[in-house]
Enzyme design. Structure first.
Site, PDB file in Angstrom:
ATOM      1  N   CYS A  62      -5.471  -0.198  -7.457  1.00  0.00           N
ATOM      2  CA  CYS A  62      -4.631   1.216  -7.591  1.00  0.00           C
ATOM      3  C   CYS A  62      -3.646   0.878  -8.675  1.00  0.00           C
ATOM      4  O   CYS A  62      -3.674   0.603  -9.858  1.00  0.00           O
ATOM      5  CB  CYS A  62      -4.123   1.544  -6.180  1.00  0.00           C
ATOM      6  SG  CYS A  62      -3.713   3.233  -6.560  1.00  0.00           S
ATOM      7  N   HIS A 165      -8.335   1.392  -2.621  1.00  0.00           N
ATOM      8  CA  HIS A 165      -7.653   0.359  -2.135  1.00  0.00           C
ATOM      9  C   HIS A 165      -8.570  -0.048  -1.113  1.00  0.00           C
ATOM     10  O   HIS A 165      -8.883  -0.039   0.007  1.00  0.00           O
ATOM     11  CB  HIS A 165      -6.571   1.070  -1.250  1.00  0.00           C
ATOM     12  CG  HIS A 165      -5.254   1.639  -1.734  1.00  0.00           C
ATOM     13  ND1 HIS A 165      -4.327   0.733  -2.150  1.00  0.00           N
ATOM     14  CD2 HIS A 165      -5.074   2.871  -2.458  1.00  0.00           C
ATOM     15  CE1 HIS A 165      -3.100   1.451  -2.688  1.00  0.00           C
ATOM     16  NE2 HIS A 165      -3.848   2.683  -3.019  1.00  0.00           N
ATOM     17  N   GLU A 167      -8.095  -2.921   0.568  1.00  0.00           N
ATOM     18  CA  GLU A 167      -7.704  -3.529   1.799  1.00  0.00           C
ATOM     19  C   GLU A 167      -7.566  -2.737   2.736  1.00  0.00           C
ATOM     20  O   GLU A 167      -7.152  -2.988   4.083  1.00  0.00           O
ATOM     21  CB  GLU A 167      -6.328  -4.051   1.261  1.00  0.00           C
ATOM     22  CG  GLU A 167      -5.194  -3.070   1.267  1.00  0.00           C
ATOM     23  CD  GLU A 167      -5.357  -2.172  -0.044  1.00  0.00           C
ATOM     24  OE1 GLU A 167      -4.395  -1.532  -0.493  1.00  0.00           O
ATOM     25  OE2 GLU A 167      -6.070  -2.534  -0.940  1.00  0.00           O
TER      26      GLU A 167
END
Length: 186
Positions: A62, A165, A167
């Site tokens: 991002c 994202h 994660e």
């Protein structure tokens, strides 16, 4: 945590001396103009540019994609770029916070099915240079609207970046792709 699930030992980098001690670096999501200012304030901007230019693996998600880009559209004039990817990125391309969304993406280099991608005020890649490998695009479906077929994951040499994202989902496969790159170099 995602890096550790992918087999790496992670540690924060806040100073140039710490940057010199790592084999690869993750530039996470956040607010790219603030991150840009902090890199300059903590005197990390030039050392980081040099490490990326000299081949240090980097993963940006991002805002990290925005920082790694050669050029940013809709950014601030005082925003710094790392020039780690030959891409033109449109900041906040998908819209405001309320326009955040999730979708499944086929990501080149990631096996075992699609990656669930979380987009939060995300950028997209408007233009990728000849040496940039496109790893994922938003599916071209009626629901995608203006985002259909937009580039959302790229790799150039040892630099990997996503508009989403990875994660946030508990799926460490994108981080695993990065860790394999770091392992090849280290």
């Amino acid at each position: 945590a995602a890096l550790e699930r992918a087999g790496a030992r992670a540690r924060p980098v806040r100073r140039a001396g710490e940057l010199a001690e790592v084999d690869g670096l993750v530039l996470p999501g956040g607010e790219s103009t603030t991150m840009s200012r902090l890199l300059a304030s903590f005197e990390l901007l030039d050392p980081l540019r040099e490490r990326v230019r000299s081949g240090m693996p980097a993963l940006g998600s991002c805002a990290g994609l925005v920082l790694l880009a050669r050029e940013v559209l809709d950014g601030r004039p005082d925003q710094h770029q790392l020039d780690g990817l030959d891409v033109v990125v449109r900041r906040n391309a998908f819209g405001r916070q309320v326009d955040s969304f999730e979708t499944d993406l086929a990501v080149r280099g990631v096996d075992d099915g699609p990656v669930h991608a979380v987009f939060i005020r995300a950028p997209w890649v408007e233009k990728a240079g000849d040496d940039v490998e496109v790893l994922a695009r938003v599916p071209d479906t009626p629901e995608a609207g203006a985002a259909a077929d937009r580039i959302v994951a790229v790799r150039q040499g040892r630099v990997l970046a996503t508009a989403f994202h990875p994660e946030l989902t508990g799926d460490a496969r994108v981080h695993g792709l990065f860790v394999r790159t770091v392992s090849e170099v280290a």
